[in-house]
Design an enzyme around this catalytic site. Structure first.
Site, mmCIF file in Angstrom:
data_model
loop_
_atom_site.group_PDB
_atom_site.id
_atom_site.type_symbol
_atom_site.label_atom_id
_atom_site.label_comp_id
_atom_site.label_asym_id
_atom_site.label_seq_id
_atom_site.Cartn_x
_atom_site.Cartn_y
_atom_site.Cartn_z
ATOM 1 N N CYS A 39 0.875 -1.163 0.000
ATOM 2 C CA CYS A 39 0.000 0.000 0.000
ATOM 3 C C CYS A 39 0.914 1.215 0.000
ATOM 4 O O CYS A 39 1.572 1.496 0.997
ATOM 5 C CB CYS A 39 -0.918 0.035 1.216
ATOM 6 S SG CYS A 39 -1.849 1.574 1.314
ATOM 7 N N SER A 67 -1.262 1.973 4.557
ATOM 8 C CA SER A 67 -1.081 0.597 5.008
ATOM 9 C C SER A 67 -2.342 -0.212 4.783
ATOM 10 O O SER A 67 -2.653 -1.093 5.560
ATOM 11 C CB SER A 67 -0.750 0.594 6.494
ATOM 12 O OG SER A 67 -1.746 1.334 7.177
ATOM 13 N N CYS A 68 -3.081 0.087 3.712
ATOM 14 C CA CYS A 68 -4.286 -0.679 3.414
ATOM 15 C C CYS A 68 -3.895 -2.148 3.291
ATOM 16 O O CYS A 68 -2.882 -2.472 2.672
ATOM 17 C CB CYS A 68 -4.932 -0.173 2.132
ATOM 18 S SG CYS A 68 -5.384 1.578 2.250
#
Lengths: 110, 208
Positions: free
Chosen positions: B108, B112-113
Site C-alpha cells: 500500500c 497501510s491498506c
C-alpha cells in the site's frame, strides 16, 4: 531454505497498548459514521508523506504517532474535540497518574 | 528509578501519545460519540480473533476445492462473506493467484491498506517507508531480501492496495501435498506468503 532454527515468538499485533487504542478509536468512529474510510486513508496518507519527507518511517512507533496526529486534526476540524480541550484533558490524565499511588488504578479526579 | 519498586511514589506515567489517546477517548465517550465497550471489542477482535489463520484457511480450501477457487478468483467478496470474513470498512477483496508465469505481491503506497479480515493487522515492515517505496520500484530486489528467488521466467506483479480494494495473494500449492487435508495445508501458509513476500512452506517444514 531456512531451517526451523528461526522459529521465534510471534510479533505482537500491537507493540504498545496505545497503538491498539488509537486504532480501535479510529475504526469505531468510522463504523459509527463519523467519517468514511476513504477520507481517513487520504488524510493519514498525507500525514505519513509529510512525516516521511526528512527521514524514512519504520512503520512502528512513528506510524502510530502519525495516525494519532491525523485523528487529532480530524476531530479538531470536524468540531468533535478542539485542540485546547484535548490538551486540557491530557493534562488531567497526567496529573492523575502523578498523584495516584503506584499500583492503584488511575482515575480522573471528579 | 525502576517503576516497579514498591516505594515508588506514583503510578507509572504512560508516554505522551498514550495520554493524548486517553484524552480523546475520555472526551468522545463523555460526548456520547464513542462506546468504550465497542473499543474493547475492536481491540479484542484484532488482537485475538482475526489473523493470518483466516487467510490460510481460505488458501487451503482454494487449493483443495476447484469450484471454491474459481468463485474466489472471480468475485471474492460473496465467497468470503459466507465464511464470515468481510471488510468492516466496506472495502472489496480481490484474490490474485500466483502461477509459474506470475508472482503477485501486495503493498500500500498510500499508507497501510491491508486485508484485515484475512490477515489481521499488518506487520511493521509492511507499514515502513522502505517497503512501501521499494516494493513498486524494485520488487525482485525486495523479494530477494525476503529470501524469495523466482525463476527468471516468472514475472512479478505488484498490487497497490487502496481504501476501497484490498488484495490477498493465493500462493501456489507446494509439491508433495496431495494427500494433505485442509488443516495440514493451512499450516503451510504463512502470512507473508499471502502478502507475496514469501512462498508457502514445503510439507514437513516448520513455519517461520
Amino acid at each position: 531454505m531456512s531451517s526451523c532454527a528461526e522459529v521465534s515468538a510471534p510479533e505482537p499485533v500491537f507493540a504498545e497498548p496505545w497503538h491498539a487504542q488509537v486504532f480501535a478509536l479510529t475504526v469505531h468512529l468510522n463504523e459509527a459514521g463519523r467519517f468514511s474510510w476513504a477520507d481517513w486513508v487520504q488524510r493519514f496518507s498525507a500525514t505519513l508523506k509529510r512525516h516521511g519527507l526528512n527521514r524514512d518511517l519504520d512503520g512502528g512507533e512513528d506510524y502510530f504517532r502519525a495516525w494519532l496526529e491525523t485523528l487529532e486534526s480530524y476531530l479538531a476540524e470536524d468540531g468533535a474535540v478542539a485542540p485546547a480541550e484535548a490538551e486540557q484533558m491530557r493534562k488531567r490524565w497526567e496529573e492523575a497518574y502523578l498523584t495516584t499511588p503506584h499500583g492503584a488504578p488511575v482515575h480522573l479526579p471528579e | 528509578m525502576p517503576h516497579d519498586l514498591p516505594d515508588h511514589p506514583h503510578a507509572h506515567l504512560p508516554p505522551d501519545p498514550a495520554l493524548r489517546v486517553k484524552a480523546l477517548e475520555t472526551i468522545l465517550t463523555a460526548k456520547g460519540l464513542v462506546d468504550p465497550a465497542a473499543l474493547e471489542e475492536i481491540i479484542d477482535t484484532y488482537q485475538n480473533r482475526i489473523g493470518p489463520q483466516n487467510g490460510a484457511r481460505v488458501v487451503a480450501r482454494a487449493w483443495r476445492d476447484p469450484a471454491f477457487k474459481a468463485a474466489l478468483l472471480a468475485d471474492a467478496d460473496p465467497v468470503l462473506a459466507e465464511l464470515g470474513y468481510y471488510g468492516r470498512q466496506g472495502e472489496h477483496m480481490v484474490v490474485v493467484e500466483n502461477t509459474p508465469q506470475r508472482h503477485n505481491m501486495i503493498v500500500c503506497t498510500l499508507c497501510s491498506c491491508y486485508p484485515w479480515p484475512l490477515l489481521g493487522i499488518p506487520p511493521g515492515w509492511y507499514k515502513s517507508d522502505a517497503y512501501r517505496a521499494r516494493a513498486v520500484r524494485e520488487p525482485r530486489k525486495v523479494l530477494a531480501e525476503f529470501g524469495v528467488a523466482l525463476p527468471p521466467e516468472t514475472a512479478v506483479r505488484v498490487w497497490d492496495s487502496t481504501a476501497e480494494v484490498r488484495y490477498l495473494v493465493l500462493p501456489m500449492r507446494p509439491k508433495g501435498t496431495e494427500g494433505l487435508d485442509e488443516a495440514a495445508l493451512a499450516a503451510l501458509v504463512s502470512r507473508d506468503s499471502m502478502i507475496g513476500t514469501a512462498l508457502p512452506a514445503a510439507p514437513g517444514q516448520a513455519q517461520p
